[in-house]
Design a protein around this motif. Structure first.
Motif, short mmCIF file in Angstrom:
data_model
loop_
_atom_site.label_atom_id
_atom_site.label_comp_id
_atom_site.label_asym_id
_atom_site.label_seq_id
_atom_site.Cartn_x
_atom_site.Cartn_y
_atom_site.Cartn_z
N TYR A 144 -39.18 -85.92 -42.64
CA TYR A 144 -38.85 -84.65 -42.97
C TYR A 144 -37.60 -84.37 -43.73
CZ TYR A 144 -41.77 -84.43 -38.77
OH TYR A 144 -42.79 -84.66 -38.14
N ARG A 145 -37.09 -85.46 -44.21
CA ARG A 145 -35.74 -85.51 -45.04
C ARG A 145 -35.95 -84.57 -46.52
NH1 ARG A 145 -31.34 -88.66 -43.83
NH2 ARG A 145 -29.50 -87.61 -44.80
N LYS A 146 -36.92 -84.70 -46.89
CA LYS A 146 -37.08 -83.83 -48.32
C LYS A 146 -37.36 -82.34 -47.82
CE LYS A 146 -39.09 -87.22 -51.43
NZ LYS A 146 -40.21 -87.52 -52.48
N ARG A 147 -37.84 -82.15 -46.82
CA ARG A 147 -37.94 -80.57 -46.50
C ARG A 147 -36.54 -80.14 -45.83
NH1 ARG A 147 -43.31 -81.15 -42.63
NH2 ARG A 147 -44.50 -82.82 -43.81
N LEU A 148 -35.89 -80.91 -45.29
CA LEU A 148 -34.60 -80.61 -44.78
C LEU A 148 -33.73 -80.38 -45.89
CD1 LEU A 148 -32.71 -80.06 -42.57
CD2 LEU A 148 -32.10 -82.38 -42.62
N ALA A 149 -33.87 -81.36 -47.26
CA ALA A 149 -32.95 -80.84 -48.41
C ALA A 149 -33.27 -79.78 -48.97
CB ALA A 149 -33.25 -82.22 -49.05
N SER A 150 -34.50 -79.32 -48.95
CA SER A 150 -34.68 -77.93 -49.56
C SER A 150 -34.31 -76.87 -48.88
CB SER A 150 -36.09 -77.87 -49.71
OG SER A 150 -36.89 -77.44 -48.19
N LEU A 151 -33.80 -77.00 -47.57
CA LEU A 151 -33.17 -75.99 -46.70
C LEU A 151 -31.82 -76.00 -46.69
CD1 LEU A 151 -35.15 -75.80 -43.22
CD2 LEU A 151 -35.54 -74.64 -45.33
N GLY A 152 -31.15 -77.29 -47.28
CA GLY A 152 -29.90 -77.37 -47.69
C GLY A 152 -29.73 -76.38 -48.83
N ALA A 153 -30.67 -76.69 -50.11
CA ALA A 153 -30.47 -75.85 -51.30
C ALA A 153 -30.89 -74.34 -50.89
CB ALA A 153 -31.78 -76.52 -52.31
N GLY A 180 -29.29 -83.38 -52.54
CA GLY A 180 -30.79 -83.50 -52.02
C GLY A 180 -30.57 -84.23 -50.81
N THR A 181 -31.62 -85.15 -50.77
CA THR A 181 -31.87 -85.67 -49.32
C THR A 181 -30.76 -86.69 -48.85
OG1 THR A 181 -32.93 -87.73 -50.62
CG2 THR A 181 -34.35 -86.03 -49.81
N THR A 182 -29.63 -86.81 -49.83
CA THR A 182 -28.47 -87.63 -49.29
C THR A 182 -27.34 -86.72 -49.08
OG1 THR A 182 -27.69 -87.84 -51.44
CG2 THR A 182 -29.19 -89.67 -50.94
N ALA A 183 -27.47 -85.54 -48.80
CA ALA A 183 -26.45 -84.67 -48.65
C ALA A 183 -25.66 -84.84 -47.32
CB ALA A 183 -27.08 -82.86 -48.90
N TRP A 184 -26.40 -85.52 -46.55
CA TRP A 184 -25.69 -85.62 -45.10
C TRP A 184 -25.42 -86.93 -44.76
CZ3 TRP A 184 -30.03 -82.52 -45.78
CH2 TRP A 184 -29.56 -81.22 -45.94
N ASP A 185 -25.26 -87.97 -45.93
CA ASP A 185 -25.10 -89.34 -45.66
C ASP A 185 -23.65 -89.31 -45.40
OD1 ASP A 185 -27.68 -89.82 -45.72
OD2 ASP A 185 -27.55 -90.78 -47.67
N THR A 186 -22.74 -88.66 -46.19
CA THR A 186 -21.24 -88.53 -46.29
C THR A 186 -20.85 -87.29 -46.15
OG1 THR A 186 -21.10 -89.01 -48.51
CG2 THR A 186 -20.89 -90.88 -46.99
N ARG A 187 -19.96 -86.69 -45.83
CA ARG A 187 -19.36 -85.36 -45.46
C ARG A 187 -18.93 -84.87 -47.32
NH1 ARG A 187 -17.28 -81.73 -41.83
NH2 ARG A 187 -15.75 -80.35 -42.41
N VAL A 188 -19.65 -83.80 -47.52
CA VAL A 188 -19.22 -83.25 -48.69
C VAL A 188 -17.85 -82.69 -48.67
CG1 VAL A 188 -19.85 -81.13 -50.17
CG2 VAL A 188 -21.63 -82.51 -49.10
N ALA A 189 -17.08 -82.85 -49.93
CA ALA A 189 -15.77 -82.57 -50.06
C ALA A 189 -15.52 -81.99 -51.51
CB ALA A 189 -14.59 -83.27 -49.39
N THR A 190 -14.46 -81.33 -51.54
CA THR A 190 -13.89 -80.91 -53.15
C THR A 190 -12.91 -81.52 -53.23
OG1 THR A 190 -14.73 -78.48 -52.65
CG2 THR A 190 -13.46 -78.96 -54.71
N SER A 191 -12.87 -82.56 -54.36
CA SER A 191 -11.81 -83.16 -54.92
C SER A 191 -10.37 -82.09 -55.10
CB SER A 191 -11.91 -84.00 -56.01
OG SER A 191 -12.44 -83.29 -57.06
N LYS A 192 -9.36 -83.13 -55.25
CA LYS A 192 -8.20 -82.04 -55.52
C LYS A 192 -8.01 -81.96 -56.91
CE LYS A 192 -3.10 -82.45 -55.42
NZ LYS A 192 -1.83 -83.21 -55.07
#
Length: 310
Positions: free
Chosen positions: A210-219, A265-277
């Motif tokens: 279900y990872r690709k489907r979940l990625a579509s919900l992230g988008a 996409g499908t790797t969105a939750w492998d590591t926490r997304v953050a905005t660089s300085k």
């Protein structure tokens, strides 16, 4: 005894410095008086959130054993602070101070607390409209209160709608970023209708099939966030220059979180997304130009969810 104003502001400054580097940077763009008040408001929101989720400065969310008791504490301390009485917590005392100084309606604060009540009750959104209602309670209300701190009249419904839109944009970005963290804590903010639409079992969000489907919900969340961000950017034209600058910087910095979730996409939750300085500083520069050339006169898109009227 309630700490004096300088002590409350210093506590709030430390709270935002540890709790959110993005908001801390954007807040420095305010004029000093607005900055201090924004910090006081933030510290109360952070204090409520940490109490509700058993966190420290926004980190380490966990399943708590006593959600109803924690909610009662939030309500009691807020009521004392709004009444001008010592609450025993500088985050709440500071909120009482800024509420009195700026005329923040108690009803809006109560609406925010209702968001914590939803979580305490184990609430889950069934529909997309449910999702927006929740985002209003936990973040749209903050946008409304922050606008009042910046000098917007509590009766200026049009500008407050845009401010609410920014809160919704932020929360949708948060939800997109934190799908795994929320799942691990026993929470789910993706509408059940969306999961049914894509045939994703609620208990198996991160299963490989279900990872690709979940990625579509992230988008999808990122797309919705962008729509509310765009609306909020128009509303910034009603603010004083330095407040508009801060709001536009925060919009860009937080918007990048949702955009990065979508890009990964499908790797969105492998590591926490953050905005660089570096990216944050880039938005400080870009938003200065944007604040000098405000978008004016664009109507609010009719399809956007609208906050409830009091």
């Amino acid at each position: 005894m309630t700490p004096d104003r300088a002590q409350l502001v210093e506590h709030a400054r430390q709270s935002i410095a540890h709790g959110s580097k993005s908001f801390a940077m954007a807040s420095k763009l305010f004029d000093p008086a607005t900055r201090d008040r924004a910090w006081l408001l933030y510290a109360w929101c952070r204090g409520c959130d940490d109490l509700a989720d058993g966190q420290e400065m926004g980190h380490g969310m966990q399943i708590v054993a006593d959600p109803a008791a924690r909610l009662a504490t939030i309500r009691a301390r807020t009521a004392l602070a709004l009444a001008g009485q010592p609450s025993g917590d500088p985050a709440f005392d500071g909120f009482g101070l800024v509420a009195r100084e700026c005329g923040i309606p108690a009803a809006v604060a109560e609406d925010l607390i209702e968001g914590f009540a939803l979580d305490a009750a184990g609430w889950r959104p069934q529909t997309e409209q449910d999702l927006y209602q929740y985002c209003y309670h936990v973040a749209g209300t903050v946008g409304v209160m922050m606008a009042i701190v910046m000098g917007v009249s509590p009766d200026d419904e049009a500008t407050l709608d845009r401010a609410c839109d920014l809160g919704l944009a932020f929360q949708l970005a948060n939800i997109a970023r934190d799908v795994r963290e929320d799942h691990d804590a026993g929470r789910r903010y993706l509408p059940l209708d969306w999961l049914k639409e894509l045939k994703i079992p609620e208990s198996e969000l991160f299963a490989p099939p279900y990872r690709k489907r979940l990625a579509s919900l992230g988008a999808r969340l990122a797309e919705r966030s962008a729509a509310y961000e765009a609306s909020a950017r128009v509303g910034a034209a009603a603010l004083p220059f330095r407040s508009a600058w801060a709001v536009l910087a925060a919009a860009g910095i937080y918007g990048d979180i949702a955009r990065e979730v979508s890009r990964r996409g499908t790797t969105a939750w492998d590591t926490r997304v953050a905005t660089s300085k570096t990216a944050k500083l880039g938005w400080v520069v870009k938003s200065w130009w944007q604040a000098r050339r405000p978008k004016k006169g664009l109507p609010r898109p009719p399809g956007l969810w609208t906050r409830p009227r009091r």
